[in-house]
Write a protein that holds these residues in place. Structure first.
Motif, mmCIF file in Angstrom:
data_model
loop_
_atom_site.group_PDB
_atom_site.id
_atom_site.type_symbol
_atom_site.label_atom_id
_atom_site.label_comp_id
_atom_site.label_asym_id
_atom_site.label_seq_id
_atom_site.Cartn_x
_atom_site.Cartn_y
_atom_site.Cartn_z
ATOM 1 N N ALA A 55 0.894 -1.104 0.045
ATOM 2 C CA ALA A 55 0.075 -0.079 -0.123
ATOM 3 C C ALA A 55 0.881 1.073 0.105
ATOM 4 N N GLY A 56 1.992 1.149 0.646
ATOM 5 C CA GLY A 56 2.624 2.321 1.017
ATOM 6 C C GLY A 56 3.415 2.633 -0.463
ATOM 7 N N ALA A 57 3.955 1.549 -0.949
ATOM 8 C CA ALA A 57 4.567 2.024 -2.296
ATOM 9 C C ALA A 57 3.844 2.358 -3.442
ATOM 10 N N ALA A 58 2.634 1.732 -3.407
ATOM 11 C CA ALA A 58 1.783 1.741 -4.536
ATOM 12 C C ALA A 58 1.054 3.374 -4.467
ATOM 13 N N LEU A 59 0.758 3.623 -3.388
ATOM 14 C CA LEU A 59 -0.074 4.920 -3.313
ATOM 15 C C LEU A 59 1.084 6.084 -3.615
ATOM 16 N N SER A 60 2.237 5.870 -2.824
ATOM 17 C CA SER A 60 3.275 6.914 -3.174
ATOM 18 C C SER A 60 3.387 6.924 -4.656
ATOM 19 N N ILE A 61 3.494 5.880 -5.396
ATOM 20 C CA ILE A 61 3.674 5.836 -6.943
ATOM 21 C C ILE A 61 2.602 6.710 -7.590
ATOM 22 N N VAL A 220 -1.541 9.671 -20.521
ATOM 23 C CA VAL A 220 -2.257 10.142 -19.369
ATOM 24 C C VAL A 220 -3.113 8.997 -19.099
ATOM 25 N N ASN A 221 -3.927 8.577 -20.061
ATOM 26 C CA ASN A 221 -4.986 7.647 -19.737
ATOM 27 C C ASN A 221 -4.559 6.373 -18.717
ATOM 28 N N ILE A 222 -3.347 5.989 -19.305
ATOM 29 C CA ILE A 222 -2.780 4.812 -18.730
ATOM 30 C C ILE A 222 -2.497 5.265 -17.184
ATOM 31 N N GLY A 223 -1.753 6.384 -17.050
ATOM 32 C CA GLY A 223 -1.416 6.831 -15.810
ATOM 33 C C GLY A 223 -2.621 6.949 -14.947
ATOM 34 N N LEU A 224 -3.486 7.480 -15.369
ATOM 35 C CA LEU A 224 -4.814 7.776 -14.433
ATOM 36 C C LEU A 224 -5.528 6.473 -14.358
ATOM 37 N N VAL A 225 -5.652 5.314 -14.962
ATOM 38 C CA VAL A 225 -6.062 4.043 -14.714
ATOM 39 C C VAL A 225 -5.160 3.513 -13.613
ATOM 40 N N ILE A 226 -3.936 3.399 -13.755
ATOM 41 C CA ILE A 226 -3.082 3.117 -12.840
ATOM 42 C C ILE A 226 -3.440 3.825 -11.239
ATOM 43 N N VAL A 227 -3.537 4.953 -11.399
ATOM 44 C CA VAL A 227 -3.722 5.749 -10.120
ATOM 45 C C VAL A 227 -5.082 5.341 -9.471
ATOM 46 N N ALA A 268 8.833 4.481 -4.228
ATOM 47 C CA ALA A 268 8.186 3.303 -3.555
ATOM 48 C C ALA A 268 8.822 2.807 -2.460
ATOM 49 N N MET A 269 10.112 2.784 -2.161
ATOM 50 C CA MET A 269 10.796 2.701 -1.072
ATOM 51 C C MET A 269 10.508 3.458 0.102
ATOM 52 N N LEU A 270 10.469 4.687 -0.059
ATOM 53 C CA LEU A 270 10.391 5.698 0.957
ATOM 54 C C LEU A 270 8.853 5.568 1.390
ATOM 55 N N GLY A 271 7.945 5.440 0.434
ATOM 56 C CA GLY A 271 6.284 5.255 0.847
ATOM 57 C C GLY A 271 6.007 4.179 1.642
ATOM 58 N N ALA A 272 6.651 2.873 1.213
ATOM 59 C CA ALA A 272 6.704 1.777 2.280
ATOM 60 C C ALA A 272 7.088 1.899 3.680
ATOM 61 N N LEU A 273 8.399 2.676 3.587
ATOM 62 C CA LEU A 273 9.066 3.158 4.979
ATOM 63 C C LEU A 273 8.348 3.714 5.987
ATOM 64 N N PHE A 274 7.516 4.961 5.135
ATOM 65 C CA PHE A 274 6.813 5.844 5.670
ATOM 66 C C PHE A 274 5.422 5.273 6.416
ATOM 67 N N VAL A 275 4.903 4.205 5.626
ATOM 68 C CA VAL A 275 3.755 3.699 6.172
ATOM 69 C C VAL A 275 3.908 2.836 7.191
ATOM 70 N N LEU A 276 5.130 2.012 7.135
ATOM 71 C CA LEU A 276 5.732 1.035 7.907
ATOM 72 C C LEU A 276 5.790 1.973 9.177
ATOM 73 N N PHE A 277 6.489 2.891 9.255
ATOM 74 C CA PHE A 277 6.638 3.607 10.404
ATOM 75 C C PHE A 277 5.595 4.006 11.324
#
Lengths: 317, 252, 312
Positions: A55-61, A220-227, A268-277
């Motif tokens: 979740a942390g990595a994906a949301l941050s990305i 842009v559409n691909i990006g928004l679908v991912i988001v 991705a890494m910082l996001g995961a780390l942040f949520v973990l923390f």
């Protein structure tokens, strides 16, 4: 910000996360776990850790992608109506298809989230005054409007507390068998990485991208679908985690610049780390109870966001 | 007289204007010239109280600008910035009538309306005074704003790049009007201008800024010389005299 | 004259709706029903007028028609306080008077801190102030959510009542207090009224035309915050009412003159609220709340504004 240090911190905190909880499991017991301890590990602790990291990595990305595509540092699922649209979608799913499976709910919510994000991007096109601070203001207002629609229907159906409780970001309910949907994010993150260069170019503007022979709209559409998909998946499994997609990418780009190929893994890494923390913090603050992740990230995240805002102001004022 | 003493301003630690001192003589047209980023507009904004200086002072007729009552000052000095986008839908005549606010506080008397009519006539906009600003071209908009400033009827008129985005015809038209304001009505006009040939043909006095400092000032004859322009723009510019005007040839 | 005609027809519509509201469908004793309806109408006129006025002024100061003062975090702060009170004290809640005064005080402290922070250095962008307020609002929202989840469902119903503006059970003493407060603020703000037309032209023009800009804007922002705080504390949050009526007023009146715009938007606000209350009481028979309807319509209208080619 070296990748190496992030990785070490991530591994360390992951261990802490695994051995933290009401059911006491000592790290030294790792190789001689009792039946019961093994059960706790497999059913609760490991799923929890995995979903935190993903979740942390994906949301941050997804935040990073949105910022790149909208060319505004302060746009993210929280400040573009994506979260609120997804919430409305989930409510609609709850109302119309009471017996819907999780996947069906996900699809409905996804359609809403995607539509909401598209509408926001449309609004961005229309708004002539593209001040960096004005745009997230519009986005948050937009989110509030969708929120009022949600309230309208939730009130009629007496679902307000229900939906509030369900969508509050919280990892404590993560158990094996009820979180696997979050794995959908992993291929999405990989796709995002493959498209990183194209997102970078798309972020330099439509004319620029077309000049380089890129199908701007398609990217842009691909990006928004991912988001939209990531937001919905995380919201359904974990709940709402505000400001994550805003704060982490901003922190990273300060140090690593705007080249997505370079900043994406770091994000991705910082996001995961942040949520973990934040999760560990939430678990020890009022032990043996828990502060839900939505609140810890909400508090720390909005604080960091304000810091970023003021810092930015100090730079150009 | 407007007097600036040791004005300084910096943004985020970067000095934009450093210790600028200058005087604007009454009844003259003064032009600020200089390369991009020289601090011309910043100086003009500080002189007109749109921007607060970090240090130094601005004296309008001997009195510190902060000591003036806002309303009195608005009858003494007016400022027009280069981008005049407004969110309100107004007709030309309505816009010009705002120029009378310092006198009437919104309740216009017959006397005020006379000034409004005169200003519109001065800018030759009678036939379009009922039109909305968003129906007009950029040049017409600019003229409407200048008409408002004329209706404001101040002794000092400050303009920041009034010719920006205007074609040759409208540029000349506006410069002629400004010159008439000085010659016929005895106004003092100060402007920031990019085109040194306009500065040369119309001004009485030229102030050159570079890197936040005044590098040189003087009359047109003193300023429009190859040597002076070399110092200001770091270019070799030939000067030709055409019909008694000094024209800078810098294109090749 | 057309402006007068427009204002006249708005006023007539407002009076007609109020009359219908007061007299139509009277069931039960007149002496019981009538005074209660009068109080409702008074509360509506006061809060509707205050919110319309505050939003119009706010939009003029910010030079933007798609903003509303409710978004600087006041609504969320109010909800946080109400949730906290029920969370902490449970059923033995604060008295209504205490709650009212405490809510206003808290909102004003918040606004004072926010403004202080923002105006410490000159040249702070107003949008920046709003964004900070909005982010803090989201933060308050997370805190409320946290508590709302922990509250037991019966008590949550009481939080939920507070989430929506309601004109149904307003205490007369609070109404009087609010009336005095609003009247005083209205009186004080009169002196700034002549500046509004010029402020709408933007900061540079306003300074050029001799308005003490910073002084005026700071005072007006405090006035706006006070008006919103009082009306929110009195009836609860109606986030999008102001946005709705201020924009309808602009479209309907088609003028730049604030004397007309303000009068128009206040009347429209009263029409919207009385009309909405009639709908809620006599059509929906209380199955939904007024603020939910207003937010629904206001929100939809806001989207329309954003998606229309906008001139901001």
């Amino acid at each position: 910000m070296k990748k190496r240090y992030l990785l070490i911190a991530l591994v360390l905190l992951s261990f802490v996360s695994l051995f933290l909880g009401v059911k006491n499991i000592h790290p030294l017991d790792l190789f001689r776990l009792s039946e019961e301890q093994l059960q706790v590990m497999l059913v609760s602790r490991i799923p929890r850790l995995v979903s935190i990291l993903v979740a942390g990595a994906a949301l941050s990305i997804s935040g990073l992608i949105m910022q790149q595509l909208s060319r505004n540092k302060f746009v993210s699922p929280t400040t573009a109506g994506t979260d609120d649209a997804a919430r409305l979608g989930i409510l609609v799913a709850l109302m119309l298809f009471t017996s819907a499976s999780l996947i069906e709910k996900m699809i409905v919510a996804f359609v809403f989230a995607l539509a909401g994000t598209f509408v926001f991007m449309k609004i961005l096109d229309r708004v002539k005054y593209k001040d960096a601070i004005f745009i997230p203001l519009v986005g948050l207002m937009f989110g509030n409007v969708i929120g009022s629609l949600t309230t309208f229907f939730a009130y009629k159906n007496n679902l307000i507390q229900n939906i509030t409780a369900w969508l509050q970001g919280d990892f404590s309910g993560i158990l094996s068998g009820r979180y696997e949907m979050i794995y959908i994010s992993i291929p999405l993150v990989i796709v995002a990485y493959l498209f990183a260069n194209k997102f970078t170019i798309a972020g330099m503007g439509e004319e620029f991208a077309i000049n380089l022979g890129l199908k701007h709209k398609q990217i842009v559409n691909i990006g928004l679908v991912i988001v939209a998909l990531v937001s919905v998946v995380v919201m359904l499994t974990v709940g709402l985690i505000p400001f994550l997609g805003l704060v982490v990418p901003n922190l990273v780009t300060i140090y690593a610049g705007d080249n997505l190929k370079k900043s994406l893994p770091l994000t991705a890494m910082l996001g995961a780390l942040f949520v973990l923390f934040c999760d560990i913090l939430g678990r020890i603050l009022i032990y043996p109870y828990e502060v839900p992740i939505g609140l810890t990230v909400g508090v720390i995240g909005s604080g960091l966001f304000l810091y970023l805002l003021i810092r930015r102001k100090a730079h150009d004022a | 007289m407007i007097e600036a003493k040791h004005l300084s301003k910096s943004y985020g630690g970067k000095p934009v204007v450093e210790g600028v001192s200058l005087r604007v003589e009454k009844g003259k047209m003064t032009s600020f010239i200089g390369p991009n980023g020289a601090g011309k507009s910043t100086v003009l904004s500080m002189i007109s109280r749109l921007l607060a200086q970090d240090s130094g002072e601005v004296l309008i007729e001997g009195k510190e600008i902060g000591q003036w009552k806002s309303n009195e000052l608005a009858r003494k000095i007016s400022i027009l910035k280069q981008s005049n986008h407004i969110n309100v839908r107004l007709t030309v005549r309505e816009l010009v009538s705002f120029g009378r606010f310092p006198y009437s506080q919104g309740k216009l008397t017959a006397e005020d309306w006379k000034h409004v009519d005169e200003a519109i006539r001065y800018m030759d906009m009678q036939d379009m005074q009922g039109k909305y600003l968003d129906q007009l071209s950029g040049g017409q908009n600019q003229r409407a704003f200048i008409a408002m400033v004329i209706a404001q009827n101040t002794e000092y008129i400050l303009l920041d790049e009034p010719l920006n985005n205007l074609d040759m015809k409208h540029s000349v038209q506006i410069m002629k009007v400004l010159r008439r304001l000085v010659d016929e009505l005895g106004k003092t006009v100060v402007l920031v201008i990019h085109d040194i040939n306009f500065a040369s043909c119309y001004s009485d006095h030229i102030v050159a800024l570079k890197e936040g400092k005044v590098v040189r000032e003087g009359s047109v004859d003193e300023m429009i010389t190859t040597e002076a322009l070399k110092q200001i723009y770091e270019m070799d510019i030939a000067i030709q005299s055409i019909n008694g005007n000094r024209i800078c040839v810098y294109f090749t | 004259m057309t402006h007068k005609w427009k204002l006249g027809s708005l006023a007539a519509a407002a009076v007609a709706l109020i009359a219908v509201f007061l007299f139509a469908n009277m069931i039960g004793s007149f002496d019981y029903v009538f005074p209660r309806r009068v109080f409702k109408v008074l509360a509506i006129v006061m809060t509707g007028g205050a919110i319309a006025f505050a939003t119009l002024v706010f939009q003029t100061i910010t030079n933007n028609r798609i903003l509303t003062p409710s978004i600087i975090g006041l609504d969320s702060l109010y909800m946080l306080l109400q949730t906290f009170v029920i969370f902490a004290f449970g059923s033995m809640s604060l008295s209504a008077e205490l709650n009212f005064i405490f809510s206003i005080a808290l909102m004003m402290v918040f606004v004072a801190l926010l403004y202080r922070l923002m105006f410490k250095r000159e040249g702070r962008n107003l949008y920046f102030l709003l964004l900070v307020g909005l982010v803090l609002g989201t933060l308050f929202g997370s805190l409320s959510t946290f508590m709302q989840v922990l509250i037991d469902p019966n008590e949550f119903m009481r939080v939920q009542d507070k989430m929506f503006a309601s004109f149904n059970n307003i205490r007369t003493d609070l109404l009087l207090f609010a009336a005095i407060g609003l009247a005083l603020i209205g009186l004080y703000s009169m002196r700034f009224m002549k500046f509004l037309d010029v402020l709408a032209l933007g900061r540079e023009q306003a300074v050029n035309l001799g308005i003490p800009y910073d002084y005026t804007v700071k005072r007006l922002l405090i006035i706006v915050a006070l008006l919103i705080a009082i009306s929110t504390a009195l009836v609860g949050p109606i986030t999008f009412l102001g946005l709705l009526v201020a924009n309808v007023a602009h479209q309907f009146m088609k003028t730049y003159r604030h004397s007309l715009l303000i009068a128009g938007s206040m009347l429209i606000s009263i029409i919207a609220l009385v009309g909405g209350q009639l709908l809620v009481e006599r059509v929906f028979t209380f199955s939904t709340t007024l603020s939910v309807i207003i937010n629904f319509i206001g929100g939809g209208y806001f989207l329309y504004l954003l998606l229309r080619e906008n001139r901001t």
